[in-house]
Every structure is written in C-alpha cells, then in structure tokens.
Write a protein that holds these residues in place. Structure first.
Motif, PDB file in Angstrom:
ATOM      1  N   LYS A  68       1.795   0.100   8.762  1.00 47.19           N
ATOM      2  CA  LYS A  68       1.375   1.512   8.721  1.00 47.19           C
ATOM      3  C   LYS A  68       1.541   2.130  10.109  1.00 47.19           C
ATOM      4  O   LYS A  68       2.105   3.218  10.267  1.00 47.19           O
ATOM      5  CB  LYS A  68      -0.094   1.618   8.271  1.00 47.19           C
ATOM      6  CG  LYS A  68      -0.329   1.308   6.800  1.00 47.19           C
ATOM      7  CD  LYS A  68      -0.108   2.509   5.890  1.00 47.19           C
ATOM      8  CE  LYS A  68      -0.343   2.115   4.433  1.00 47.19           C
ATOM      9  NZ  LYS A  68       0.115   3.093   3.484  1.00 47.19           N
ATOM     10  N   GLY A 121      -7.635   1.053  -5.299  1.00 42.58           N
ATOM     11  CA  GLY A 121      -6.929   2.342  -5.208  1.00 42.58           C
ATOM     12  C   GLY A 121      -5.420   2.256  -5.327  1.00 42.58           C
ATOM     13  O   GLY A 121      -4.877   1.979  -6.393  1.00 42.58           O
ATOM     14  N   GLY A 168      -0.511  11.193 -10.027  1.00 39.04           N
ATOM     15  CA  GLY A 168      -0.900  10.067  -9.165  1.00 39.04           C
ATOM     16  C   GLY A 168      -1.024   8.792  -9.990  1.00 39.04           C
ATOM     17  O   GLY A 168      -0.503   7.732  -9.612  1.00 39.04           O
ATOM     18  N   ARG A 196       5.151   3.337   8.647  1.00 37.96           N
ATOM     19  CA  ARG A 196       5.143   3.235   7.179  1.00 37.96           C
ATOM     20  C   ARG A 196       6.537   2.888   6.637  1.00 37.96           C
ATOM     21  O   ARG A 196       7.489   2.812   7.397  1.00 37.96           O
ATOM     22  CB  ARG A 196       4.615   4.513   6.521  1.00 37.96           C
ATOM     23  CG  ARG A 196       3.144   4.765   6.857  1.00 37.96           C
ATOM     24  CD  ARG A 196       2.601   6.001   6.171  1.00 37.96           C
ATOM     25  NE  ARG A 196       1.133   6.074   6.320  1.00 37.96           N
ATOM     26  CZ  ARG A 196       0.514   6.502   7.409  1.00 37.96           C
ATOM     27  NH1 ARG A 196       1.210   6.890   8.456  1.00 37.96           N
ATOM     28  NH2 ARG A 196      -0.801   6.525   7.465  1.00 37.96           N
ATOM     29  N   ASN A 211      -1.459  12.912  -4.838  1.00 44.66           N
ATOM     30  CA  ASN A 211      -2.548  13.431  -5.675  1.00 44.66           C
ATOM     31  C   ASN A 211      -2.781  14.910  -5.405  1.00 44.66           C
ATOM     32  O   ASN A 211      -2.891  15.722  -6.333  1.00 44.66           O
ATOM     33  CB  ASN A 211      -3.852  12.695  -5.350  1.00 44.66           C
ATOM     34  CG  ASN A 211      -4.032  11.442  -6.188  1.00 44.66           C
ATOM     35  OD1 ASN A 211      -3.447  11.324  -7.243  1.00 44.66           O
ATOM     36  ND2 ASN A 211      -4.825  10.518  -5.693  1.00 44.66           N
ATOM     37  N   HIS A 249       0.873   7.615   2.028  1.00 40.98           N
ATOM     38  CA  HIS A 249       0.430   9.008   1.822  1.00 40.98           C
ATOM     39  C   HIS A 249       0.153   9.311   0.349  1.00 40.98           C
ATOM     40  O   HIS A 249       0.536  10.362  -0.164  1.00 40.98           O
ATOM     41  CB  HIS A 249       1.488   9.989   2.354  1.00 40.98           C
ATOM     42  CG  HIS A 249       1.767   9.780   3.812  1.00 40.98           C
ATOM     43  ND1 HIS A 249       0.780   9.856   4.778  1.00 40.98           N
ATOM     44  CD2 HIS A 249       2.925   9.492   4.469  1.00 40.98           C
ATOM     45  CE1 HIS A 249       1.313   9.617   5.971  1.00 40.98           C
ATOM     46  NE2 HIS A 249       2.615   9.381   5.821  1.00 40.98           N
ATOM     47  N   ASP A 303       0.862  -1.190   0.000  1.00 45.14           N
ATOM     48  CA  ASP A 303       0.000   0.000   0.000  1.00 45.14           C
ATOM     49  C   ASP A 303       0.899   1.241   0.000  1.00 45.14           C
ATOM     50  O   ASP A 303       1.727   1.434   0.897  1.00 45.14           O
ATOM     51  CB  ASP A 303      -0.889  -0.027   1.255  1.00 45.14           C
ATOM     52  CG  ASP A 303      -1.949   1.058   1.221  1.00 45.14           C
ATOM     53  OD1 ASP A 303      -3.133   0.706   1.060  1.00 45.14           O
ATOM     54  OD2 ASP A 303      -1.595   2.257   1.350  1.00 45.14           O
ATOM     55  N   ILE A 304       0.720   2.069  -1.056  1.00 50.26           N
ATOM     56  CA  ILE A 304       1.588   3.257  -1.180  1.00 50.26           C
ATOM     57  C   ILE A 304       1.293   4.212  -0.018  1.00 50.26           C
ATOM     58  O   ILE A 304       0.130   4.442   0.342  1.00 50.26           O
ATOM     59  CB  ILE A 304       1.358   3.963  -2.531  1.00 50.26           C
ATOM     60  CG1 ILE A 304       1.584   2.962  -3.681  1.00 50.26           C
ATOM     61  CG2 ILE A 304       2.260   5.174  -2.682  1.00 50.26           C
ATOM     62  CD1 ILE A 304       1.281   3.508  -5.056  1.00 50.26           C
TER      63      ILE A 304
HETATM   64  N1  LIG Z   1      -4.538   9.263  -9.079  1.00 49.95           N
HETATM   65  C1  LIG Z   1      -5.281   8.283  -8.595  1.00 49.95           C
HETATM   66  N2  LIG Z   1      -5.661   8.292  -7.313  1.00 49.95           N
HETATM   67  C2  LIG Z   1      -6.373   7.260  -6.796  1.00 49.95           C
HETATM   68  C3  LIG Z   1      -6.757   6.192  -7.610  1.00 49.95           C
HETATM   69  N3  LIG Z   1      -7.470   5.310  -6.837  1.00 49.95           N
HETATM   70  C4  LIG Z   1      -7.506   5.830  -5.591  1.00 49.95           C
HETATM   71  N4  LIG Z   1      -6.844   7.004  -5.554  1.00 49.95           N
HETATM   72  C5  LIG Z   1      -6.647   7.902  -4.451  1.00 49.95           C
HETATM   73  O1  LIG Z   1      -5.813   7.283  -3.497  1.00 49.95           O
HETATM   74  C6  LIG Z   1      -5.990   7.963  -2.274  1.00 49.95           C
HETATM   75  C7  LIG Z   1      -5.886   6.999  -1.097  1.00 49.95           C
HETATM   76  O2  LIG Z   1      -5.895   7.759   0.072  1.00 49.95           O
HETATM   77  P1  LIG Z   1      -5.922   7.141   1.478  1.00 49.95           P
HETATM   78  O3  LIG Z   1      -6.788   5.924   1.532  1.00 49.95           O
HETATM   79  O4  LIG Z   1      -6.250   8.264   2.435  1.00 49.95           O
HETATM   80  O5  LIG Z   1      -4.459   6.631   1.740  1.00 49.95           O
HETATM   81  P2  LIG Z   1      -3.066   7.347   1.716  1.00 49.95           P
HETATM   82  O6  LIG Z   1      -3.157   8.800   1.431  1.00 49.95           O
HETATM   83  O7  LIG Z   1      -2.149   6.576   0.812  1.00 49.95           O
HETATM   84  O8  LIG Z   1      -2.603   7.165   3.174  1.00 49.95           O
HETATM   85  P3  LIG Z   1      -2.008   5.886   3.856  1.00 49.95           P
HETATM   86  O9  LIG Z   1      -2.408   4.688   3.110  1.00 49.95           O
HETATM   87  O10 LIG Z   1      -2.584   5.873   5.249  1.00 49.95           O
HETATM   88  O11 LIG Z   1      -0.534   6.043   3.867  1.00 49.95           O
HETATM   89  C8  LIG Z   1      -7.349   8.674  -2.342  1.00 49.95           C
HETATM   90  O12 LIG Z   1      -7.122  10.083  -2.372  1.00 49.95           O
HETATM   91  C9  LIG Z   1      -7.912   8.223  -3.679  1.00 49.95           C
HETATM   92  O13 LIG Z   1      -8.637   9.251  -4.325  1.00 49.95           O
HETATM   93  C10 LIG Z   1      -6.364   6.220  -8.980  1.00 49.95           C
HETATM   94  O14 LIG Z   1      -6.655   5.321  -9.773  1.00 49.95           O
HETATM   95  N5  LIG Z   1      -5.629   7.258  -9.435  1.00 49.95           N
END
Ligand SMILES: Nc1nc2c(ncn2[C@@H]2O[C@H](COP(=O)(O)OP(=O)(O)OP(=O)(O)O)[C@@H](O)[C@H]2O)c(=O)[nH]1
Length: 629
Positions: free
Chosen positions: A608, A537, A511, A612, A503, A498, A495-496
């Motif tokens: 996490k 995501g 993103g 992280r 984005n 932040h 899981d990436i």
């Molecule tokens: N650009 C892009 N963004 C995406 C896609 N699918 C999901 N996202 C974004 O990924 C983000 C995931 O955010 P969070 O679940 O808060 O997780 P995070 O910011 O990585 O935080 P942590 O996992 O806690 O480190 C959200 O803002 C979604 O809108 C996609 O296909 N493309």
C-alpha cells in the motif's frame, strides 16, 4: 410477537375470550389472600348452574365417602379455593363461547373436543400421579383455547385460514404469516393471564408435536407433555376418525405404553373417560357423540390380523378359521397341504400360521422349518397344534422353529387368547417401527439442518467464500501439517485499493458486485489445494499449502495482474479495479499463526505504501515490494 401485530392484538384485546359475571368475581375474590371459604361459597350460590356443577365435581372427588357433598360451602371446602377459581373460569368460557362470528370455526366441535381432552388429561394424569384433578381438568379443557382466541379476535382472517383445512404444522405457519401469532402462543398467553400453574402451561407448547419436546425423557414435564399429546390423539380418534382407525389405535397404544400404561388398563380408562365425557357434556350443554365403547372399537379394528390355517384335516381347519373370523374378526385363509401353504403365505402375508398334521399332504414341521428359513417369512408367528402334549412332541415343535404350540383337542378360547396376545404384540411393534422411522427421519432432518447451519457459519454470505472463522481453522490445520512434515506454506493477503471510493462513487450495490467479481477472480487463480477466504471488508486471504516464497510471489503477482485486467463493467462504463497484495511464508523460525499473519500484514502495508497495485513480500524479517516495470 413482532412489529405490526402488537397494536392489532392490543386493539382486539377486548375481544379475546375472558370470563364474565360470577366467574370473574370469583376469580377476583380468590386472588385476595384474606378471602374466606364462606365468602366464595356465597358468591357461588348466586349462580345455580355453577353451584350444581361444583357440587358434581366435589362429589366426584368424594366418591367412596359416606356423605355426599350437598352445599356450596362443603363443595368449596372439598375442592379448594384454587380449584373453584379454575373451574369457574372453565365453565364460564364454555357457556359464553358456544358460538361466535368465525364462520369456519366449529364452536360446538371445539368444546366437544376440549371437554374430551379435559377428561382424558384429568383421568390419565391422576392415574400417572401428574397433578391435582381439577387443575388437570382445566389444563386439558383450555389446552387449545388459543384456537378459540384467534377465532374470537380475528373472525374473518381466521376463517379464511381454516377453510383451507391445513395440517397442524402448516396451520401454525399460516397463522403466524397472517396474524403474526399462532394458537399455541395465544394459549400460553391466556393461560398465564388466567393464572394456571406454570408447570402445567409450559408442556402444552409441545402437545401437537411431541418430537419437539425439550424435556428429558421420563421427567414430570416430559410425561405431562406426552399425556396432553395422548389426550389430543384420543379426542382426535373419537371426533376426527381417520381412514385408518387401526393405525390410529396402534399409535394410541404406543403412546400409552410410553407413559407406562398397560394396554388393558388404558382401554378401561378410556372407556371410563368416554362415559364421563358424556356426563360432562350433558351438564355443560356441550355436544358429545354417541360412541361405542373403546374396548369394542379396539376389538372391531383387529381385523387386520391375518391368520393362515394350514392343517391336514380340512374340516377342522375350517372350524378354526370360522371361529377366528367370527369371534376375533381376523382375516383367515385355509389350506390342507404344505405346498399351497407356502405359496399362500407368500401372497397372503399372514401375521400368524396355525399348522397341524404330519401326513403326506401336510407336514406341519416341514412347513414350519420352511417358513423360518426364508427371510420373507421368518417373522411370521407359527403355532403348531400337536396331537398331544408329550414332552418329545413339544420339544420337536420348538426345534422346528415353532413359536408356540397347543395340544389337541384345541380349546378355541385358549387359542384366541394366545393369538390375541400375538396380535397386540404385532400392533405395538408395527407402531414402534413407524415411531422409530419418524424419529430416524427427524434425526436426519436435524443432522442436515445442523450441517447447513455449520456451513452457513463458515461461509461468507456475499461471496460464498470461506469466512474468516473457516480461514483460521484452515490456517491451524495447514500450520500443523507444515510443522509435522516441515513442508512450507504461504499466505497471500489481497486488499482492494481505494474500495471506499468505489462505494462512494457507484453505490454499495456496485461495491458488492465488485467484491464478488474479485472473489471469482481469486478462485480462478488459486490452485485446487488452496483455500480462498474473505478475511473482512475488502480484504481476502489465500492459504497455499506446499508453496515456497518464490512461487508464492509469482502467484501473487499473477493475481494482481488478473484483477487489474478484469474491470467491472456497468451498462455505461468500466470500473477499473486494482488490489495490493502481501505474501509471507511459514518457516521453522515463525512461532505462531499470529506472527505469520503479522508478517503478511507488514508485506501488505508495504505494498500500500509502495503506491498500491503491487505485491509486498516478507522474508527473513525483511519486506520488499515487487515493482513491475
Ligand atoms: N459495498 C460494500 N462495502 C464494504 C463491505 N465491507 C466493507 N466495505 C467498505 O469498504 C471500505 C473500506 O475502506 P477503507 O478501509 O478506507 O479502504 P480503501 O478505501 O479500500 O482504501 P485502501 O485500502 O487504503 O486502498 C469501507 O468504506 C467499507 O464501508 C461490503 O460488504 N460491501
């Protein structure tokens, strides 16, 4: 119909073809349940041309009855209110739309073609008991009224499309591209609006492409759709002759055969309907061609049937050959010796070989055996002409592989009749072969589309990795292998960190690029037998068969480092990416895939929570986080 076209079409709705005057009044009157035959007849009488046409139609129906129909009341009585309504509509459209503004739309040809289809749908449809004569007539006449509608509503635009002379399929696509609708959809819309019976309207959608017919073979709807297609092909044959009329004819016969129409009945029926077409043309002022009889056309296109006459008596061979060429229009060649006969057969590729003689030069039995034992000539129809028809000779001819035999002296008319049957058989089987090939190609196309569809249903469009559904499928397979062979497997979740900030700071496009970069990195790090999928995501999953926890943890750590060391570079800066990973391994104690995925989740959350950019490991109900010094 989508977006922008609705307003355009609505604006031009007043330009769509519609009945006027008496016809319109009749249609309105017929829609009133309390209307009487007398009221309709009075209205009909106010239009002498319409009265004449309805009388003619009523007398066609009354054929064989003692008294002709002579008054409007009788005509309305005989035809019925709904038929009068449809006929008034049809005649009114023919009268009004004989010309128009669309430069490359041939109005005269359109109605000529439509009228021929009308008569064909009516006559053949009645023969096949598919509906009432007048309903079938109107259905045939208006089956392509959508073309007229496009020419009327969009004269300039449609003309620009028509001038390109496109194939039907391409024409439909172009119409949709330029006008956001097509002639099939327009026909459907108008016929519904004019109140044609729904059961007749629906099959019209497939009349240009019978392979798209959705009805079960042999049902009434299937027969109707096939009938309208056959009528279209008849009209095309008469009005748009192709370079290969023999081919067009064999296609017509094949289609007629599919509908259960016997070839001679069909030929007779087409001849009859061509006559009616001419009569209707005169009565409706529609241009009709002066075509020769259909039977004559069939006859004149049988030239393609090739016969090799191989007989010891060269003079007699010539007599037969001349007869077949002059009377049957077959292509013929003659020879008086067996050796030449074989080499001629190879070059000339005859459909039939006629052979006779048992002397030194010509051994008809030997020739027959030679032809039937070669793959290239096995299918050739061989007829042996015998000196007499004693049982022994006849049986010997069939033993040698002959397909038929005739005793001498040969009655040329009998010979002609037998070869004619064979020619018909060859024509139908060639058409069947083509049909079969087309079906096979359509089936292959369908299989490929299904494969592509399946592929796209299992693939994530952004990263081209397997999607969650495909991942679950792989998990189930891996699980079942592991249970059967007690071979462990591990699942790693990535899981990436932040990702939302990436984005927010750089935009969604960046993103997306980051997601693609990470997915490439994961594929590089995974082994050949692993499955990498986008789980959702910014989360990925790797399913690793035959991988124990210890090696799995090393692999997860390697992946973490690879991601961290592979920043995303823009023109101006590098975006550093990190990910948190969780790993768990299958063992006999884990009861379900959900439980295993739950363990992987626990490990990921631990990573996490642990700050992280690290790996969480779940084993024996314990979770620990690997910290890198
Ligand atoms: N650009 C892009 N963004 C995406 C896609 N699918 C999901 N996202 C974004 O990924 C983000 C995931 O955010 P969070 O679940 O808060 O997780 P995070 O910011 O990585 O935080 P942590 O996992 O806690 O480190 C959200 O803002 C979604 O809108 C996609 O296909 N493309």
């Amino acid at each position: 119909m989508s977006g922008t076209a609705i307003p355009i079409l609505l604006k031009r709705a007043h330009k769509l073809p519609s009945p006027t005057g008496v016809a319109l009044s009749i249609m309105q009157l017929c829609d009133d349940e309390r209307v009487t035959i007398g009221q309709i007849a009075t209205l009909v009488q106010s239009d002498p041309a319409l009265t004449g046409r309805l009388l003619k139609q009523a007398n066609n129906l009354a054929e064989g009855m003692m008294w002709p129909v002579v008054s409007a009341v009788e005509a309305v009585n005989r035809l019925g209110v709904q038929s009068v309504r449809l006929l008034a509509l049809s005649f009114s459209l023919v009268d009004q739309y004989g010309r128009g503004e669309c430069e490359h739309f041939n109005y005269a040809l359109f109605w000529s073609h439509a009228l021929l289809m009308a008569v064909a749908v009516k006559d053949l449809g009645e023969m096949l008991e598919l509906g009432m004569a007048d309903e079938l007539f109107s259905c045939g006449l208006l089956s392509r009224v959508g073309c007229l509608a496009l020419a009327t509503a969009y004269p300039m635009e449609y003309s620009a499309i028509l001038v390109r002379g496109l194939e039907p399929r391409n024409l439909l696509a172009e119409e949709r591209k330029a006008l956001d609708t097509d002639h099939i959809a327009m026909t459907d819309r108008l016929l519904k609006q004019w109140g044609l019976p729904e059961v007749l309207i629906e099959p019209l959608k497939f009349h240009e492409d019978p392979e798209a017919i959705i009805y079960a073979h042999g049902t009434r709807q299937w027969r109707l759709a096939t009938l309208v297609h056959l009528s279209l092909r008849i009209a095309n044959f008469v009005l748009h002759p192709s370079k290969d009329p023999a081919f067009q004819l064999s296609e017509l016969h094949l289609l007629a055969g599919k509908l259960g129409l016997d070839e001679s009945d069909f030929t007779e029926c087409v001849d009859d309907l061509l006559q009616q077409w001419r009569m209707w043309g005169n009565s409706l002022n529609v241009q009709v061609n002066d075509v020769s009889s259909f039977a004559a056309m069939v006859e004149s296109h049988t030239q393609w049937f090739k016969v090799l006459v191989a007989g010891e008596d060269a003079r007699f061979a010539e007599v037969i050959s001349d007869y077949l060429r002059d009377e049957c229009k077959y292509e013929t060649l003659t020879t008086d010796n067996s050796q030449d006969a074989l080499s001629l057969a190879l070059k000339f590729k005859p459909h039939a070989v006629l052979t006779f003689g048992s002397g030194q030069r010509m051994n008809s039995k030997g020739l027959c055996q030679a032809l039937k034992s070669n793959t290239w000539s096995q299918h050739i129809f061989v007829m042996m002409l015998l000196e007499n028809d004693d049982e022994h000779r006849v049986l010997a001819a069939f033993d040698a592989g002959g397909d038929d035999c005739l005793p001498q002296p040969v009655h040329l008319r009998c010979l002609q009749a037998r070869l004619h049957t064979q020619a018909r058989y060859v024509r139908i089987s060639e058409a069947w072969e083509r049909d079969h090939k087309r079906l096979r190609m359509a089936a292959e196309d369908l299989a490929q589309s299904n494969q592509r569809l399946l592929q796209s249903a299992l693939t994530d469009p952004l990263t081209a990795l397997s999607n969650r559904r495909a991942g679950l499928h792989t998990l189930a397979q891996t699980w079942s292998n592991a249970s059967r062979y007690s071979a462990p497997f591990s699942v790693i979740s990535i899981d990436i960190d932040h990702f939302k900030c990436i984005n927010d700071l750089h935009g969604h496009m960046v993103g997306d690029d980051v997601l693609k970069l990470v997915s490439e990195c994961l594929q590089k790090q995974a082994r050949k037998e692993d499955t990498v999928c986008r789980w959702g995501g910014e989360e990925f999953l790797i399913i690793c068969p035959n991988l124990e926890l210890r090696e799995g943890a090393y692999m997860a750590e390697r992946i973490r480092q690879a991601i961290a060391l592979n920043p995303y570079a823009t023109d101006t800066q590098s975006i550093y990416i990190t990910a948190s990973l969780g790993i768990a391994t299958w063992d006999n104690q884990i009861g379900s895939i959900e439980q295993l995925l739950g363990n992987v989740d626990q490990a990921l959350y631990a990573a996490k929570r642990g700050g992280r950019n690290c790996v969480g490991v779940q084993a024996k109900q314990q979770v620990r986080v690997l910290k890198v010094a």
